[in-house]
Design an enzyme around this catalytic site. Structure first.
Site, PDB file in Angstrom:
ATOM      1  N   HIS A 141       0.794  -1.230   0.000  1.00  0.00           N
ATOM      2  CA  HIS A 141       0.000   0.000   0.000  1.00  0.00           C
ATOM      3  C   HIS A 141       0.826   1.281   0.000  1.00  0.00           C
ATOM      4  CE1 HIS A 141       0.501   1.409   4.230  1.00  0.00           C
ATOM      5  NE2 HIS A 141       0.860   0.170   4.405  1.00  0.00           N
TER       6      HIS A 141
HETATM    7  N1  UDP Z   1      -3.604  -6.229   8.075  1.00  0.00           N
HETATM    8  C1  UDP Z   1      -4.865  -6.784   8.249  1.00  0.00           C
HETATM    9  N2  UDP Z   1      -5.576  -7.151   7.143  1.00  0.00           N
HETATM   10  C2  UDP Z   1      -5.099  -7.009   5.872  1.00  0.00           C
HETATM   11  C3  UDP Z   1      -3.801  -6.453   5.712  1.00  0.00           C
HETATM   12  C4  UDP Z   1      -3.087  -6.072   6.827  1.00  0.00           C
HETATM   13  O1  UDP Z   1      -5.317  -6.949   9.377  1.00  0.00           O
HETATM   14  O2  UDP Z   1      -5.797  -7.365   4.929  1.00  0.00           O
HETATM   15  C5  UDP Z   1      -2.869  -5.773   9.266  1.00  0.00           C
HETATM   16  C6  UDP Z   1      -1.466  -6.266   9.412  1.00  0.00           C
HETATM   17  O3  UDP Z   1      -1.441  -7.446  10.166  1.00  0.00           O
HETATM   18  C7  UDP Z   1      -0.759  -5.140  10.145  1.00  0.00           C
HETATM   19  C8  UDP Z   1      -1.539  -3.930   9.766  1.00  0.00           C
HETATM   20  O4  UDP Z   1      -2.741  -4.365   9.147  1.00  0.00           O
HETATM   21  O5  UDP Z   1      -0.852  -5.247  11.532  1.00  0.00           O
HETATM   22  C9  UDP Z   1      -0.697  -3.121   8.824  1.00  0.00           C
HETATM   23  O6  UDP Z   1      -1.379  -2.052   8.381  1.00  0.00           O
HETATM   24  P1  UDP Z   1      -0.779  -1.161   7.221  1.00  0.00           P
HETATM   25  O7  UDP Z   1       0.064  -2.021   6.342  1.00  0.00           O
HETATM   26  O8  UDP Z   1      -1.945  -0.439   6.652  1.00  0.00           O
HETATM   27  O9  UDP Z   1       0.095  -0.091   7.995  1.00  0.00           O
HETATM   28  P2  UDP Z   1       1.607  -0.022   8.421  1.00  0.00           P
HETATM   29  O10 UDP Z   1       1.858  -1.127   9.396  1.00  0.00           O
HETATM   30  O11 UDP Z   1       2.422  -0.109   7.193  1.00  0.00           O
HETATM   31  O12 UDP Z   1       1.732   1.296   9.081  1.00  0.00           O
END
Ligand code: UDP
Length: 390
Positions: free
Chosen positions: A231
């Protein structure tokens, strides 16, 4: 300001922490505003909110307004409805921050909390930090001190700014504590607490029978597939980079399950990458339990997410981190390998696929650098030391 709260002293030296911490029950109601707006913030603040109980008042900026990225996560942790939804999602970064500061300022003027908690490196965290500072509330930064030293990432600017305006910086590891000290932040503001992701994973990881049902539901086998997420703007906004990433995923020798973030899906359609998506198993974003359960049953993961790099160290899988840089060096060389979009992805995947049982056995004996699942309790105790009169 409530009469039983200590007056705020925002200039250094910071108030000294008392040895015996106040109990949660002694926190005044609604004395701590918890500002969040995205999926990872809900995950990582859930236990803090729960421990604060009636002391917490949750303000949701609306940065993630999609139900699949927000409401289902509040439900998964049983958090109930936030006190307010501020509806700032879907704008540019500058507009989002500006609108959120303004809306939070209105809320904080009315609520007059002693402390404001923000988490991580989102536009919401920065807006919460600025609004807390303007409202003269103590600013608590959960997951402080992460640094990629990559100024091309908007998140890097957000986290640096929040740390420098923050009063209580909850660093997950000694690495993040050292980063803060190197920027001249006084030691008295920093606490090494561990990362709250540990308790989130422990709470919501499905048991083996539920994981078996999840695998059946997706027609997958244990250790026989790759779980992926993408993303970040650096990957999905650039058509050439996104095409390369999807091409690499499509070329792997294991089925790839890709729960695709709505912004990534929109970019793939704009860039005309539909053909490549059809070569992968693309699904809507899934709930946290399901993601954890599938992650734990996967061969390995390929992702540009921040939180996934931490989670794999808890459930003992590895992740190919497809990014220019990472702010989580603690897992590099053990649970994570960093690579730019390109053939490096299939090179690493090929190496790991050659001996998946051996890979999993090796990872099983490596401890997570993110602590023992007590970070949220430590954070709440530290907040109590600052705002509750002894
Ligand atoms: N996640 C989820 N469902 C999905 C994809 C990701 O629950 O379909 C969770 C994943 O386990 C992680 C979090 O969402 O804990 C990550 O979110 P994101 O990648 O949006 O943000 P980042 O961690 O990069 O800030």
């Amino acid at each position: 300001m409530c009469g039983h709260l200590q007056p705020l002293a925002l200039s250094d030296p910071r108030p000294q922490y008392t040895m015996s911490s106040p109990s949660i029950g002694s926190f005044p109601p609604r004395s701590v505003a918890v500002v969040l707006g995205t999926r990872p913030e809900i995950i990582k603040l859930a236990h803090v909110i729960r421990l604060l109980g009636k002391a917490a008042v949750v303000l949701h900026t609306g940065q993630h307004y999609d139900r699949g990225l927000s409401g289902t996560f509040l439900d998964a942790f049983g958090l109930g409805e936030p006190h307010a939804y501020l509806g700032v999602g879907g704008e540019t970064r500058g507009q989002q921050i500006g609108m959120a500061v303004r809306a939070l300022d209105d809320q904080l003027s009315e609520l007059r909390p002693a402390a404001v908690v923000v988490q991580g490196d989102t536009n919401t965290a920065l807006a919460g930090g600025l609004a807390a500072n303007a409202a003269e509330a103590i600013l608590v930064h959960v997951e402080a001190g992460l640094r990629s030293y990559d100024r091309r990432m908007p998140e890097e600017h957000n986290r640096v700014l929040v740390d420098h305006v923050g009063d209580l910086l909850c660093a997950p590891t000694d690495v993040s504590r050292k980063n803060l000290l190197e920027e001249g932040i006084p030691e008295s503001r920093i606490r090494v607490t561990g990362n709250t992701i540990v308790e989130a994973v422990h709470e919501l990881m499905p048991d083996p029978s539920e994981r078996a049902r999840l695998l059946d539901g997706h027609n997958l086998t244990t250790g026989g597939f790759v779980l992926s997420t993408f993303h970040r703007p650096e990957n999905v906004d650039d058509p050439a980079r996104f095409r390369t990433v999807l091409g690499e995923l499509a070329s792997l020798h294991l089925p790839v399950l890709l729960p695709l973030h709505p912004r990534s899906m929109a970019r793939a359609e704009e860039h005309g990458l539909g053909d490549l998506l059809r070569a992968i198993r693309v699904i809507e974003p899934i709930g946290y339990r399901e993601f954890l359960g599938l992650g734990a049953e996967s061969a390995f993961l390929v992702s540009d997410s921040g939180g996934v790099q931490e989670e794999v160290s808890i459930y003992k899988r590895s992740v190919i981190v497809v990014r220019r840089s990472t702010e989580r060096p603690e897992v590099l060389g053990t649970f994570a390998e960093l690579v730019e979009p390109g053939p490096g992805i299939s090179d690493i995947a090929g190496r790991w696929t050659a001996d998946i049982p051996g890979l999993h056995q090796r990872l099983g004996s490596i401890p997570s650098p993110y602590g023992d699942g007590t970070a949220s309790a430590r954070i709440v105790r530290e907040i109590g030391d600052l705002i509750v009169a002894p």
